[in-house]
Design a protein around this motif. Structure first.
Motif, short mmCIF file in Angstrom:
data_model
loop_
_atom_site.label_atom_id
_atom_site.label_comp_id
_atom_site.label_asym_id
_atom_site.label_seq_id
_atom_site.Cartn_x
_atom_site.Cartn_y
_atom_site.Cartn_z
N GLY A 156 2.25 5.76 16.61
CA GLY A 156 2.88 4.77 16.94
C GLY A 156 4.21 4.30 16.07
N ASP A 157 5.34 4.16 17.06
CA ASP A 157 6.53 3.84 16.38
C ASP A 157 6.72 2.54 15.51
N ALA A 158 6.13 1.66 16.24
CA ALA A 158 6.17 0.11 15.62
C ALA A 158 5.41 0.21 14.10
N LYS A 159 4.40 0.87 14.15
CA LYS A 159 3.49 0.96 12.89
C LYS A 159 4.31 1.76 11.99
N ALA A 160 4.85 2.75 12.34
CA ALA A 160 5.68 3.61 11.47
C ALA A 160 6.90 3.10 10.90
N LEU A 161 7.45 2.13 11.79
CA LEU A 161 8.69 1.27 11.23
C LEU A 161 8.35 0.21 10.22
N ARG A 162 7.23 -0.49 10.57
CA ARG A 162 7.02 -1.43 9.63
C ARG A 162 6.62 -0.75 8.32
N ALA A 163 5.90 -0.02 8.28
CA ALA A 163 5.63 0.98 6.80
C ALA A 163 7.01 1.48 6.09
N LEU A 164 7.92 1.77 6.97
CA LEU A 164 9.20 2.47 6.14
C LEU A 164 9.93 1.41 5.86
N LYS A 165 10.00 0.30 6.70
CA LYS A 165 10.90 -0.81 6.33
C LYS A 165 10.42 -1.57 5.11
N ALA A 166 9.04 -1.54 4.91
CA ALA A 166 8.34 -2.17 3.76
C ALA A 166 8.44 -1.24 2.44
N GLY A 167 9.11 -0.02 2.51
CA GLY A 167 9.31 0.80 1.39
C GLY A 167 8.65 2.02 1.25
N ALA A 168 7.81 2.54 2.26
CA ALA A 168 7.30 3.91 2.34
C ALA A 168 8.61 4.85 2.38
N ASN A 169 8.12 5.80 1.69
CA ASN A 169 9.19 6.90 1.73
C ASN A 169 8.69 8.30 2.51
N GLY A 170 7.40 8.14 3.24
CA GLY A 170 7.12 9.18 4.15
C GLY A 170 5.92 8.57 4.82
N TYR A 171 5.69 9.58 6.08
CA TYR A 171 4.47 8.92 6.89
C TYR A 171 3.71 10.56 7.23
N LEU A 172 2.48 10.54 6.85
CA LEU A 172 1.77 11.58 7.31
C LEU A 172 0.57 11.44 8.24
N LEU A 173 0.63 12.14 9.30
CA LEU A 173 -0.54 11.94 10.08
C LEU A 173 -2.10 12.59 9.65
N LYS A 174 -3.18 11.94 9.52
CA LYS A 174 -4.26 12.39 9.03
C LYS A 174 -4.51 13.63 9.59
N SER A 175 -4.33 13.84 11.20
CA SER A 175 -4.50 14.94 11.71
C SER A 175 -4.00 16.26 11.14
N ALA A 176 -2.85 15.89 10.32
CA ALA A 176 -1.93 17.14 9.67
C ALA A 176 -2.27 17.32 8.31
N MET A 177 -3.27 16.49 7.55
CA MET A 177 -3.20 16.65 6.25
C MET A 177 -3.62 17.88 5.72
N ARG A 178 -4.45 18.46 6.44
CA ARG A 178 -5.12 19.99 5.90
C ARG A 178 -3.83 20.83 5.79
N THR A 179 -2.64 20.86 6.52
CA THR A 179 -1.79 21.64 6.70
C THR A 179 -0.33 21.14 5.96
N ASP A 180 -0.37 19.91 5.82
CA ASP A 180 1.05 19.34 5.41
C ASP A 180 1.06 18.44 4.23
N LEU A 181 -0.34 18.01 3.73
CA LEU A 181 -0.43 17.16 2.66
C LEU A 181 0.45 17.45 1.28
N ILE A 182 -0.02 18.68 0.72
CA ILE A 182 0.87 18.97 -0.56
C ILE A 182 2.27 19.10 -0.34
N ASP A 183 2.72 19.54 0.69
CA ASP A 183 4.26 19.66 0.88
C ASP A 183 4.72 18.34 0.93
N ALA A 184 3.82 17.32 1.65
CA ALA A 184 4.65 15.84 1.91
C ALA A 184 4.66 15.42 0.60
N ILE A 185 3.53 15.54 -0.37
CA ILE A 185 3.48 14.88 -1.62
C ILE A 185 4.93 15.28 -2.42
#
Length: 208
Positions: free
Chosen positions: A90-119
């Protein structure tokens, strides 16, 4: 283990998910898990002692939720990088998190493949935003956002309240509620209450 590993804190209210993340991180020679927390309040309380470089933050948690925790951590510890973990595109949730100060957004469904690179990406000063999330943000950025009152009314609709009860709860007329709903439908591109709730929940505008 490298001399200065990336220090990671995991904040999620599901112990099994935290265990899985810990397992993935401990296999990396350049990372170490320094703390775990089950909600935003525990994360805020632990961060001073843990001194993480990167915080993995769930959004939906009891008590202080992820967005509020992100705001506090970003304000008090601006050097800490924050990577949101969520099941929602959801775009609204992503925007709230990014505006609050988050530097990235990772879907849990992609954690197995993308987590380490995202960190590594957010630790290195970059951002990590999945293409499907970026697309949703771009698609809806040009549209009219729902007002706070419209979100309030739609949340009451989602909870099963008829127009008459919503009007009573908000101290307005039933015609006013109907007018708000008409504007909500137009902004979301839907024709009825059920579709409005479905679309708003998918976009992270309301919580179900």
């Amino acid at each position: 283990m490298t001399a200065n590993p990336i220090r990671v804190m995991i904040v999620d209210d599901h112990p099994m998910l935290r265990d899985g993340v810990v397992g993935s991180i401990t296999r990396q020679s350049d990372m170490i898990v320094v703390a775990e927390a089950g909600d935003g309040a525990a994360a805020i309380a632990a961060i001073e002692a843990a001194k993480p470089d990167v915080v993995l933050m769930d959004l939906q948690m009891p008590g202080i939720d992820g967005v509020e925790a992100i705001q506090t951590i970003s304000r008090d510890h601006p050097q800490v990088r924050i990577l949101v973990l969520t099941t929602y595109v959801g775009d609204a949730k992503a925007l709230r998190a990014l505006k609050a100060g988050a530097n990235g957004y990772l879907l849990k469904s992609a954690m197995r493949t993308d987590l380490i690179d995202a960190i590594r990406a957010v630790h290195g000063g970059g951002r990590h935003i999945p293409p499907e999330v970026a697309t949703q943000i771009a698609v809806h950025a040009i549209g009219d956002a729902l007002t706070e009152r419209e979100i309030e009314i739609l949340s009451l609709v989602a909870a099963g309240n008829p127009n008459k009860r919503i009007a009573w709860r908000l101290g307005v007329s039933e015609d006013t509620v109907k007018a708000h709903l008409k504007r909500i439908f137009a902004k979301l591109g839907v024709a009825d209450r059920t579709h409005a709730v479905t679309v708003a929940a998918k976009r992270g505008i309301i919580e179900l």
